[in-house]
Scaffold this motif. Structure first.
Motif, PDB file in Angstrom:
ATOM      1  N   ALA A   1      61.903  49.385   5.224  1.00  0.00           N
ATOM      2  CA  ALA A   1      62.937  48.857   4.335  1.00  0.00           C
ATOM      3  C   ALA A   1      64.287  49.538   4.568  1.00  0.00           C
ATOM      4  O   ALA A   1      65.258  49.239   3.867  1.00  0.00           O
ATOM      5  CB  ALA A   1      62.505  49.029   2.876  1.00  0.00           C
ATOM      6  N   GLY A   2      64.351  50.438   5.542  1.00  0.00           N
ATOM      7  CA  GLY A   2      65.616  51.096   5.860  1.00  0.00           C
ATOM      8  C   GLY A   2      65.820  52.428   5.175  1.00  0.00           C
ATOM      9  O   GLY A   2      66.907  52.998   5.231  1.00  0.00           O
ATOM     10  N   GLY A   3      64.755  52.925   4.501  1.00  0.00           N
ATOM     11  CA  GLY A   3      64.858  54.226   3.848  1.00  0.00           C
ATOM     12  C   GLY A   3      65.090  55.334   4.860  1.00  0.00           C
ATOM     13  O   GLY A   3      64.744  55.200   6.039  1.00  0.00           O
ATOM     14  N   PRO A   4      65.690  56.437   4.423  1.00  0.00           N
ATOM     15  CA  PRO A   4      66.034  57.519   5.346  1.00  0.00           C
ATOM     16  C   PRO A   4      64.805  58.218   5.934  1.00  0.00           C
ATOM     17  O   PRO A   4      63.783  58.349   5.276  1.00  0.00           O
ATOM     18  CB  PRO A   4      66.844  58.481   4.476  1.00  0.00           C
ATOM     19  N   ASP A   5      64.969  58.645   7.186  1.00  0.00           N
ATOM     20  CA  ASP A   5      63.901  59.386   7.846  1.00  0.00           C
ATOM     21  C   ASP A   5      64.001  60.866   7.477  1.00  0.00           C
ATOM     22  O   ASP A   5      64.779  61.245   6.591  1.00  0.00           O
ATOM     23  CB  ASP A   5      63.924  59.142   9.355  1.00  0.00           C
ATOM     24  N   ALA A   6      63.247  61.710   8.142  1.00  0.00           N
ATOM     25  CA  ALA A   6      63.213  63.137   7.824  1.00  0.00           C
ATOM     26  C   ALA A   6      64.546  63.831   8.081  1.00  0.00           C
ATOM     27  O   ALA A   6      64.784  64.920   7.561  1.00  0.00           O
ATOM     28  CB  ALA A   6      62.099  63.816   8.614  1.00  0.00           C
ATOM     29  N   ASN A   7      65.430  63.207   8.853  1.00  0.00           N
ATOM     30  CA  ASN A   7      66.765  63.751   9.092  1.00  0.00           C
ATOM     31  C   ASN A   7      67.814  63.095   8.208  1.00  0.00           C
ATOM     32  O   ASN A   7      69.012  63.326   8.386  1.00  0.00           O
ATOM     33  CB  ASN A   7      67.164  63.574  10.570  1.00  0.00           C
ATOM     34  N   GLY A   8      67.376  62.240   7.272  1.00  0.00           N
ATOM     35  CA  GLY A   8      68.309  61.573   6.375  1.00  0.00           C
ATOM     36  C   GLY A   8      69.017  60.387   7.010  1.00  0.00           C
ATOM     37  O   GLY A   8      69.986  59.880   6.456  1.00  0.00           O
TER      38      GLY A   8
ATOM     39  N   PRO B   1      55.342  65.028   9.080  1.00  0.00           N
ATOM     40  CA  PRO B   1      54.043  64.699   8.476  1.00  0.00           C
ATOM     41  C   PRO B   1      53.500  65.798   7.562  1.00  0.00           C
ATOM     42  O   PRO B   1      52.322  66.161   7.640  1.00  0.00           O
ATOM     43  CB  PRO B   1      53.152  64.477   9.700  1.00  0.00           C
ATOM     44  N   PHE B   2      54.344  66.329   6.729  1.00  0.00           N
ATOM     45  CA  PHE B   2      53.995  67.382   5.786  1.00  0.00           C
ATOM     46  C   PHE B   2      54.655  67.055   4.458  1.00  0.00           C
ATOM     47  O   PHE B   2      55.724  66.447   4.428  1.00  0.00           O
ATOM     48  CB  PHE B   2      54.492  68.748   6.288  1.00  0.00           C
ATOM     49  N   PRO B   3      54.081  67.502   3.336  1.00  0.00           N
ATOM     50  CA  PRO B   3      54.640  67.151   2.033  1.00  0.00           C
ATOM     51  C   PRO B   3      55.980  67.800   1.716  1.00  0.00           C
ATOM     52  O   PRO B   3      56.744  67.272   0.922  1.00  0.00           O
ATOM     53  CB  PRO B   3      53.556  67.597   1.050  1.00  0.00           C
ATOM     54  N   GLN B   4      56.270  68.938   2.321  1.00  0.00           N
ATOM     55  CA  GLN B   4      57.555  69.589   2.048  1.00  0.00           C
ATOM     56  C   GLN B   4      58.015  70.383   3.257  1.00  0.00           C
ATOM     57  O   GLN B   4      57.219  70.716   4.130  1.00  0.00           O
ATOM     58  CB  GLN B   4      57.458  70.486   0.821  1.00  0.00           C
ATOM     59  N   ALA B   5      59.310  70.663   3.276  1.00  0.00           N
ATOM     60  CA  ALA B   5      59.882  71.441   4.372  1.00  0.00           C
ATOM     61  C   ALA B   5      59.404  72.884   4.278  1.00  0.00           C
ATOM     62  O   ALA B   5      59.313  73.451   3.190  1.00  0.00           O
ATOM     63  CB  ALA B   5      61.405  71.379   4.308  1.00  0.00           C
TER      64      ALA B   5
ATOM     65  N   ALA C   1      56.530  72.956   9.362  1.00  0.00           N
ATOM     66  CA  ALA C   1      56.556  71.512   9.126  1.00  0.00           C
ATOM     67  C   ALA C   1      57.452  70.841  10.164  1.00  0.00           C
ATOM     68  O   ALA C   1      58.621  70.568   9.919  1.00  0.00           O
ATOM     69  CB  ALA C   1      57.036  71.212   7.707  1.00  0.00           C
ATOM     70  N   GLU C   2      56.877  70.595  11.321  1.00  0.00           N
ATOM     71  CA  GLU C   2      57.635  70.022  12.434  1.00  0.00           C
ATOM     72  C   GLU C   2      58.137  68.614  12.111  1.00  0.00           C
ATOM     73  O   GLU C   2      57.443  67.829  11.492  1.00  0.00           O
ATOM     74  CB  GLU C   2      56.760  69.957  13.682  1.00  0.00           C
TER      75      GLU C   2
ATOM     76  N   HIS D   1      45.122  75.420   4.695  1.00  0.00           N
ATOM     77  CA  HIS D   1      45.330  74.804   3.383  1.00  0.00           C
ATOM     78  C   HIS D   1      46.766  74.982   2.899  1.00  0.00           C
ATOM     79  O   HIS D   1      47.224  74.260   2.013  1.00  0.00           O
ATOM     80  CB  HIS D   1      44.328  75.364   2.379  1.00  0.00           C
ATOM     81  N   ASP D   2      47.493  75.934   3.509  1.00  0.00           N
ATOM     82  CA  ASP D   2      48.896  76.168   3.178  1.00  0.00           C
ATOM     83  C   ASP D   2      49.835  75.310   4.033  1.00  0.00           C
ATOM     84  O   ASP D   2      51.041  75.507   4.014  1.00  0.00           O
ATOM     85  CB  ASP D   2      49.246  77.641   3.335  1.00  0.00           C
TER      86      ASP D   2
END
Length: 157
Positions: A19-26, A61-65, A69-70, A107-108
């Motif tokens: 839908a055009g939402g921003p990627d991981a780099n915004g 592919p990680f929940p947070q920076a 988190a590559e 797990h972390d």
């Protein structure tokens, strides 16, 4: 031996990108037209066919920076596609690749050192079973052997 579950990207994430939402780099995902071959969609786990529109975007592919988190480039079908069902066997798309990088994460959500390896495709299931039999491994990532791009995730079934 650990029973396996191969996972494609979740549909909600993919639909946001489509839908055009921003990627991981915004940034807005780039649109292109497939010349055929070498463009694996991380949602349907198929090669994007020649002439089909596709997206190129940065994905984390990680929940947070966090330091492990590559973020890297991935391809997705530009139009809605059906998510590859979770599977206990290696999806066919990967069988066409000779080798992939496999890496275990704790797990972390951080790399467990000593688990990264370049693995022949015929050995992926056995290697994943061995890694996931360990208590310190929560999941495994498959990455491109040539470009280190995220391909998919493996968990315990």
């Amino acid at each position: 031996m650990a029973a396996l579950r191969f996972l494609a990207l979740d549909t909600d994430t993919v639909r946001r990108y489509q839908a055009g939402g921003p990627d991981a780099n915004g940034q807005t995902p780039e649109r292109a037209t497939s010349s055929g071959g070498g463009l694996p969609c991380r949602h349907c786990l198929r090669q994007i066919p020649e002439g089909a529109p596709y997206l190129i975007l940065a994905h984390r592919p990680f929940p947070q920076a966090q330091p492990y988190a590559e973020i890297g480039p991935i391809f997705l079908c530009a139009e809605p596609c059906e998510r590859h069902p979770d599977s206990d066997t290696l999806p066919e798309m990967f069988a066409g690749m000779d080798r992939l990088i496999m890496r275990g994460y704790g797990h972390d959500q951080r790399i467990v050192y000593g688990t990264g390896d370049l693995v022949d495709t015929s050995q992926i299931e056995a290697r994943a079973e061995g890694l996931l039999a360990r208590d310190d491994i929560a999941f495994v990532h498959l990455r491109s052997a040539r470009n280190n791009c995220y391909q998919g995730r493996i968990e315990r079934a």
